[in-house]
Design an enzyme around this catalytic site. Structure first.
Site, PDB file in Angstrom:
ATOM      1  N   GLY A 125     -49.161  48.643  98.865  1.00 16.61           N
ATOM      2  CA  GLY A 125     -48.814  47.688  99.911  1.00 16.61           C
ATOM      3  C   GLY A 125     -50.001  46.907 100.425  1.00 16.61           C
ATOM      4  N   SER A 211     -50.927  50.139  93.011  1.00 15.81           N
ATOM      5  CA  SER A 211     -51.394  48.976  93.765  1.00 15.81           C
ATOM      6  C   SER A 211     -52.496  49.398  94.739  1.00 15.81           C
ATOM      7  CB  SER A 211     -50.203  48.306  94.475  1.00 15.81           C
ATOM      8  OG  SER A 211     -50.557  47.043  94.957  1.00 15.81           O
ATOM      9  N   GLU A 341     -48.226  41.468  86.085  1.00 21.41           N
ATOM     10  CA  GLU A 341     -48.695  41.864  87.420  1.00 21.41           C
ATOM     11  C   GLU A 341     -48.653  40.707  88.417  1.00 21.41           C
ATOM     12  OE1 GLU A 341     -49.465  44.829  88.398  1.00 21.41           O
ATOM     13  OE2 GLU A 341     -50.218  46.011  86.719  1.00 21.41           O
ATOM     14  N   HIS A 436     -45.298  43.917  88.839  1.00 16.39           N
ATOM     15  CA  HIS A 436     -46.119  44.858  89.602  1.00 16.39           C
ATOM     16  C   HIS A 436     -45.209  45.896  90.247  1.00 16.39           C
ATOM     17  CE1 HIS A 436     -49.786  45.859  91.796  1.00 16.39           C
ATOM     18  NE2 HIS A 436     -49.174  45.738  92.958  1.00 16.39           N
TER      19      HIS A 436
END
Length: 525
Positions: A125, A211, A341, A436
């Site tokens: 995030g 991520s 991505e 992603h």
């Protein structure tokens, strides 16, 4: 009567093992170092949701390292997820709180001495969004494969990564920021103290994340404070911030630059002229701070952005040198990227012109932007989105993954590199391709045909979970019934491709990755 009940509970906990798994259909009583807890059982999996692992970081504890939680004596039931940490675009304020340092546990162990391997999930995030309780991180199906799954919250955005000279001045370490990383370390210490009570093995802990969670994993690999707290690592889409500046030029870990952003936030909050600036800042609500920071994740937005910094305490000042010099923890690691991505960051972008793309490259490569354009060309407006997608795939994900894999050749432990290319028939994949985060459903086994997944996806998920669990158990993902996954070596430059089938490939985006290696101007000072 209350005294008699309390005495009975204490005697029960003294006479039974550290964890109590008396009945598969009833909630368990687990004795933590902080006190006894209860949970719930679903499909043979014991679930404990919203367990505190540190004191609420509120009031005077805002922008301080996490502190020990207060202990308790009576059984507390943890069957509901805790609030998520404050973040932008909160739709339901009741689901967010600055008091958010909690974690969740899934286990199939029937007795405490089973010593199952442990997987600790660090959510993504962009260090500004997300939560351990998101549905895609439900650990039940993964736990059924024979591991204890833990998912953790950690402080986000300006509450988790604010750098300010006055905060550094009040610190025992003369630094500030990285509170979110310190939260992750506190959670790993909690695991070391308590996971045996859930049937987990504290000597066989894998951290994994995607991520910002992947970047967290890669950063914990070089933090001296996390040494010995984990024994394997899995980094899905993202390296140790190296490459993150290609997503956003201000996302570079530079202490001085982030300190300037901290002072700008102080001014936006109207606290810069206060007699006691920090007291004024701490008097603001969490929502006021998050709103004033207004952090965004667009690749075209270069405003305030709060993320990890290289402070010389939690993190070395030069992560490039740390990995290149073999200063990372000597633990096996899996690293990866997906095929598309960049589409995730372009979903809401409109009017992508060639000139806008050239400005995008100029902000990242300065005088070398022309060479970057030649490597990732887009001569017509219709080609820009594809070019940015490929650029982000390589520069911010595949190149950092390969760099980390190459660096592990200086250590005894092995690295395993992969690329995920399977395109499921889900709504998001139809829009964004192999986007992603697309692999999350496969890793956690949360594959539902109602979402568009089919039998091929089911089979791929089972195999990926097999690799992940094997790796957690032994440090090697290979096992019976699985295609061979060779450890990474620069000379052979092999990677495993997860697609409709699983196969070994050579030279993952080699030309583009070599270019990024040569052109990178990353500096930590």
């Amino acid at each position: 009567m209350k005294i008699i009940k309390l005495t009975a509970i204490i005697l029960l906990l003294i006479t039974l093992p550290f964890g109590v798994f008396a009945d598969e259909k009833k909630p368990d009583v687990i004795q933590l170092d902080s006190g006894p807890i209860g949970g719930k059982v679903e499909d043979g999996v014991r679930i404990f949701s919203g367990i505190p692992y540190a004191a609420p970081p509120i009031g005077e504890l805002r922008w301080k390292p996490p502190q020990e939680i207060a202990s308790w004596t009576q059984v507390r039931n943890f069957t509901d997820f805790s609030p998520s940490c404050p973040q932008p675009n909160q739709q339901d304020a009741s689901k967010f709180s600055e008091d958010c340092l909690y974690l969740n546990v899934w286990t199939t162990a029937k007795k405490p001495d089973e010593r199952l391997p442990v997987m600790v999930w660090i959510h993504g995030g962009a260090f500004n969004f997300g939560s351990a309780s998101q549905p895609e991180y439900n650990g039940k199906n993964l736990a059924k494969k024979g591991v204890v799954v833990v998912t953790i919250n950690y402080r986000l955005g300006p509450l988790g990564f604010l750098v300010h000279p006055l905060l550094s001045k009040e610190s025992d370490h003369n630094t500030s920021g990285n509170y979110g990383l310190l939260d992750q370390i506190a959670a790993l210490k909690w695991v070391q103290k308590n996971i045996a009570a859930f049937g987990g093995n504290p000597d066989r802990v894998t951290i994994f994340g995607q991520s910002a969670g992947s970047r967290s994993v890669s950063l914990q690999m070089i933090s001296p404070l996390s040494a010995g707290l984990f024994h394997r690592a899995i980094a899905e889409s993202g390296g140790p911030i190296i490459g993150s500046e290609y997503l956003n030029p201000v996302f570079n870990g530079n202490m001085a630059n982030v300190s300037k952003m901290g002072q700008k936030l102080t001014s936006k909050l109207g606290c810069d002229k206060a007699e006691d600036v920090l007291a004024a800042m701490r008097a603001k609500s969490a929502q006021e701070i998050v709103t004033a920071a207004d952090c965004k994740t667009s690749v075209f937005d270069e405003a305030l952005f709060f993320a990890p910094v290289f402070d010389g305490w939690v993190l070395p000042k030069d992560p490039l040198a740390a990995y290149s010099g073999g200063q990372q923890h000597d633990v096996p690691i899996i690293v990866d990227s997906t095929l598309n991505e960049g589409t995730f960051y372009l979903a809401d972008e409109k009017d992508l012109s060639v000139e806008k793309y050239k400005s995008f490259l100029k902000a990242r490569f300065a005088d070398n932007s022309g060479k970057a354009f030649e490597m990732f060309p887009a001569y017509k407006a219709k080609d820009v989105a594809r070019a940015i997608d490929h650029f982000v795939t390589v520069a911010a994900n595949a190149h950092p993954a390969r760099f980390v894999a190459q660096s592990m050749e200086r250590k005894k432990s092995s690295a395993y590199l992969y690329l995920f290319t399977r395109l499921p028939n889900t709504a998001m994949a139809r829009k964004l391709g192999v986007h992603h985060g697309v692999e999350l459903a496969y890793v956690f086994g949360n594959i539902n045909k109602s979402d568009g997944f089919d039998d091929t996806d089911m089979g791929l998920s089972n195999k990926m979970m097999g690799y992940w669990v094997n790796f957690t158990k032994t440090g090697n993902p290979n096992g019976q019934g699985l295609a061979d996954w060779p450890a990474y070596k620069s000379k052979s430059d092999l990677n495993l491709e997860f697609s409709d089938t699983i196969r070994t490939n050579k030279h993952l985006f080699k030309k583009e990755c070599d270019f990024i290696s040569q052109q990178s101007t990353y500096r930590s000072e």
